[in-house]
Design a protein around this motif. Structure first.
Motif, PDB file in Angstrom:
ATOM      1  N   THR A  56       0.834  -1.211   0.000  1.00 28.90           N
ATOM      2  CA  THR A  56       0.000   0.000   0.000  1.00 28.90           C
ATOM      3  C   THR A  56       0.863   1.254   0.000  1.00 28.90           C
ATOM      4  OG1 THR A  56      -1.720  -1.158   1.244  1.00 28.90           O
ATOM      5  CG2 THR A  56      -1.805   1.244   1.239  1.00 28.90           C
ATOM      6  N   LEU A  57       1.925   1.226   0.789  1.00 32.19           N
ATOM      7  CA  LEU A  57       2.830   2.378   0.842  1.00 32.19           C
ATOM      8  C   LEU A  57       3.459   2.642  -0.523  1.00 32.19           C
ATOM      9  CD1 LEU A  57       4.397   4.521   2.411  1.00 32.19           C
ATOM     10  CD2 LEU A  57       6.029   2.739   3.083  1.00 32.19           C
ATOM     11  N   ILE A  58       3.892   1.593  -1.210  1.00 30.63           N
ATOM     12  CA  ILE A  58       4.476   1.760  -2.546  1.00 30.63           C
ATOM     13  C   ILE A  58       3.448   2.383  -3.497  1.00 30.63           C
ATOM     14  CG2 ILE A  58       5.346   0.521  -4.571  1.00 30.63           C
ATOM     15  CD1 ILE A  58       6.586  -1.514  -2.672  1.00 30.63           C
ATOM     16  N   LEU A  59       2.217   1.874  -3.445  1.00 33.11           N
ATOM     17  CA  LEU A  59       1.165   2.407  -4.324  1.00 33.11           C
ATOM     18  C   LEU A  59       0.869   3.876  -4.016  1.00 33.11           C
ATOM     19  CD1 LEU A  59      -1.250  -0.670  -4.365  1.00 33.11           C
ATOM     20  CD2 LEU A  59       0.226   0.134  -6.215  1.00 33.11           C
ATOM     21  N   ILE A  60       0.827   4.210  -2.724  1.00 34.13           N
ATOM     22  CA  ILE A  60       0.566   5.612  -2.353  1.00 34.13           C
ATOM     23  C   ILE A  60       1.676   6.532  -2.878  1.00 34.13           C
ATOM     24  CG2 ILE A  60       0.463   7.197  -0.389  1.00 34.13           C
ATOM     25  CD1 ILE A  60      -0.986   4.985   1.162  1.00 34.13           C
ATOM     26  N   SER A  61       2.915   6.090  -2.750  1.00 32.94           N
ATOM     27  CA  SER A  61       4.022   6.920  -3.247  1.00 32.94           C
ATOM     28  C   SER A  61       3.910   7.113  -4.759  1.00 32.94           C
ATOM     29  CB  SER A  61       5.362   6.279  -2.886  1.00 32.94           C
ATOM     30  OG  SER A  61       5.565   5.064  -3.601  1.00 32.94           O
ATOM     31  N   PHE A  69      13.055   3.070   4.342  1.00 30.98           N
ATOM     32  CA  PHE A  69      13.697   3.429   5.607  1.00 30.98           C
ATOM     33  C   PHE A  69      12.645   3.923   6.616  1.00 30.98           C
ATOM     34  CE2 PHE A  69      15.696   6.833   8.198  1.00 30.98           C
ATOM     35  CZ  PHE A  69      16.591   6.052   8.912  1.00 30.98           C
ATOM     36  N   ALA A  70      11.735   4.767   6.145  1.00 29.19           N
ATOM     37  CA  ALA A  70      10.668   5.273   7.020  1.00 29.19           C
ATOM     38  C   ALA A  70       9.766   4.131   7.483  1.00 29.19           C
ATOM     39  CB  ALA A  70       9.845   6.327   6.279  1.00 29.19           C
ATOM     40  N   PHE A  71       9.519   3.171   6.601  1.00 29.77           N
ATOM     41  CA  PHE A  71       8.701   1.998   6.946  1.00 29.77           C
ATOM     42  C   PHE A  71       9.381   1.198   8.062  1.00 29.77           C
ATOM     43  CE2 PHE A  71       7.286  -2.411   6.117  1.00 29.77           C
ATOM     44  CZ  PHE A  71       5.916  -2.224   6.170  1.00 29.77           C
ATOM     45  N   MET A  72      10.703   1.095   7.982  1.00 31.91           N
ATOM     46  CA  MET A  72      11.454   0.405   9.037  1.00 31.91           C
ATOM     47  C   MET A  72      11.285   1.135  10.374  1.00 31.91           C
ATOM     48  SD  MET A  72      15.588  -0.131   9.341  1.00 31.91           S
ATOM     49  CE  MET A  72      15.848   1.606   9.775  1.00 31.91           C
ATOM     50  N   LEU A  73      11.416   2.465  10.345  1.00 26.90           N
ATOM     51  CA  LEU A  73      11.243   3.243  11.575  1.00 26.90           C
ATOM     52  C   LEU A  73       9.823   3.105  12.112  1.00 26.90           C
ATOM     53  CD1 LEU A  73      13.122   6.573  10.683  1.00 26.90           C
ATOM     54  CD2 LEU A  73      13.967   4.630  12.026  1.00 26.90           C
ATOM     55  N   SER A  74       8.877   3.032  11.200  1.00 21.05           N
ATOM     56  CA  SER A  74       7.478   2.898  11.607  1.00 21.05           C
ATOM     57  C   SER A  74       7.235   1.573  12.325  1.00 21.05           C
ATOM     58  CB  SER A  74       6.574   3.001  10.373  1.00 21.05           C
ATOM     59  OG  SER A  74       5.230   3.069  10.725  1.00 21.05           O
ATOM     60  N   SER A  75       7.996   0.541  11.938  1.00 19.14           N
ATOM     61  CA  SER A  75       7.875  -0.762  12.603  1.00 19.14           C
ATOM     62  C   SER A  75       8.598  -0.774  13.943  1.00 19.14           C
ATOM     63  CB  SER A  75       8.452  -1.866  11.704  1.00 19.14           C
ATOM     64  OG  SER A  75       7.695  -1.991  10.531  1.00 19.14           O
ATOM     65  N   LEU A  76       9.604   0.107  14.074  1.00 16.73           N
ATOM     66  CA  LEU A  76      10.403   0.140  15.300  1.00 16.73           C
ATOM     67  C   LEU A  76       9.758   0.978  16.400  1.00 16.73           C
ATOM     68  CD1 LEU A  76      14.031   0.558  13.863  1.00 16.73           C
ATOM     69  CD2 LEU A  76      13.139  -1.423  15.094  1.00 16.73           C
ATOM     70  N   PHE A  77       9.107   2.078  16.006  1.00 11.76           N
ATOM     71  CA  PHE A  77       8.578   3.019  16.986  1.00 11.76           C
ATOM     72  C   PHE A  77       7.050   2.968  17.051  1.00 11.76           C
ATOM     73  CE2 PHE A  77      12.577   5.144  15.511  1.00 11.76           C
ATOM     74  CZ  PHE A  77      13.278   4.970  16.696  1.00 11.76           C
ATOM     75  N   ARG A  78       6.526   3.297  18.217  1.00 13.63           N
ATOM     76  CA  ARG A  78       5.077   3.378  18.397  1.00 13.63           C
ATOM     77  C   ARG A  78       4.550   4.786  18.126  1.00 13.63           C
ATOM     78  NH1 ARG A  78       2.787  -0.801  21.612  1.00 13.63           N
ATOM     79  NH2 ARG A  78       4.330  -2.372  22.179  1.00 13.63           N
ATOM     80  N   ASN A  79       5.452   5.755  18.012  1.00 17.53           N
ATOM     81  CA  ASN A  79       5.067   7.145  17.810  1.00 17.53           C
ATOM     82  C   ASN A  79       5.206   7.502  16.331  1.00 17.53           C
ATOM     83  OD1 ASN A  79       5.225  10.044  17.615  1.00 17.53           O
ATOM     84  ND2 ASN A  79       5.385  10.075  19.858  1.00 17.53           N
ATOM     85  N   SER A  80       4.090   7.754  15.654  1.00 21.21           N
ATOM     86  CA  SER A  80       4.133   8.021  14.214  1.00 21.21           C
ATOM     87  C   SER A  80       4.810   9.351  13.888  1.00 21.21           C
ATOM     88  CB  SER A  80       2.719   8.008  13.634  1.00 21.21           C
ATOM     89  OG  SER A  80       1.904   8.973  14.271  1.00 21.21           O
TER      90      SER A  80
END
Length: 255
Positions: A104-109, A160-171
């Motif tokens: 979904t992220l790829i499609l949105i970009s 990279f942002a997707f990785m951070l999104s999986s690591l952190f609970r704060n968007s």
């Protein structure tokens, strides 16, 4: 998988920020067209749509920032809002859920990039027209390579942002950190290039710009080739996705 992607699209389309982002892209490209028209009139020159597409492609970094904002929140937002528990009670496996979010992220970009190109094309056709296009094959090639390179950079930083999104609970933290790193890493890469440090060719941003391989242009670092850049990009991609998958699959959602 398809239903999960449809569900992610419904959530994305219903967000007010999505409409604001698309309107912002339209307004910014319109402002660029008006600015270029004013400069052309002042200089007494005649521009065409390809000149404007080339000019507007210089601001494709905006698409990257919008994609980073989505990438940094698409997973962490679920934890932040507590909706991750509702998502995980579905029969789908965690890896399937994460894959659907990444697709979904790829499609949105791509939607953002195509919107930028579409608005630029419309404003370019309206303000500058299609006159004097003969002999502009090289310019068209440059525009195509610029868009390809810009999306390659967006794709890598979005991962990279997707990785951070999986690591952190704060968007907000994940999204802002991705944007800050994107800006800072580019500056560091340029500095390392100026200092001519050999190891700089292994940095991500030294390899995302394929325009540097056009005829007559010198790569950012000696010894860089297209196969080398592709290898470095794949290595970074595997690392980003590996961390994202491990973090998401191992995360405790009880709290």
């Amino acid at each position: 998988m398809l239903k999960l992607i449809q569900n992610e699209h419904m959530k994305w389309f219903h967000k007010r920020s999505t409409k604001i982002t698309l309107i912002t892209i339209g307004i910014l490209t319109l402002c660029m067209a008006l600015l270029m028209k004013k400069v052309a009139n002042s200089a007494g020159t005649e521009e065409n749509i390809l000149n404007f597409l080339s000019f507007s492609s210089g601001m494709l970094i905006l698409v990257q920032f919008f994609a980073l904002a989505v990438g940094g929140s698409i997973v962490s937002k679920e934890f932040e809002a507590g909706t991750i528990k509702l998502l995980l009670i579905r029969p789908a496996r965690r890896s399937t859920i994460l894959t659907s979010k990444y697709i979904t992220l790829i499609l949105i970009s791509l939607y953002y990039l195509l919107s930028y190109l579409l608005f630029s094309f419309v404003w370019g056709a309206l303000f500058f027209g299609f006159t004097s296009l003969e002999g502009d094959a090289q310019l068209l090639k440059h525009i195509t390579l610029t868009y390809d390179s810009a999306y390659m950079e967006t794709f890598m930083m979005m991962t990279f942002a997707f990785m951070l999104s999986s690591l952190f609970r704060n968007s907000a933290l994940a999204s802002s950190l991705a944007i800050v790193v994107s800006i800072g890493a580019k500056a560091v890469t340029r500095l390392v290039s100026e200092l001519d440090l050999w190891w700089g060719k292994f940095l991500l941003f030294a390899n995302t710009d394929f325009v540097q391989y056009m005829d007559g242009m010198k790569p950012m670092f000696d010894g860089m080739t297209i196969p080398f850049s592709i290898f470095i990009l794949i290595a970074h991609f595997v690392f980003f996705m590996g961390v994202a998958w491990v973090a998401f699959l191992k995360r405790d959602v009880a709290n």
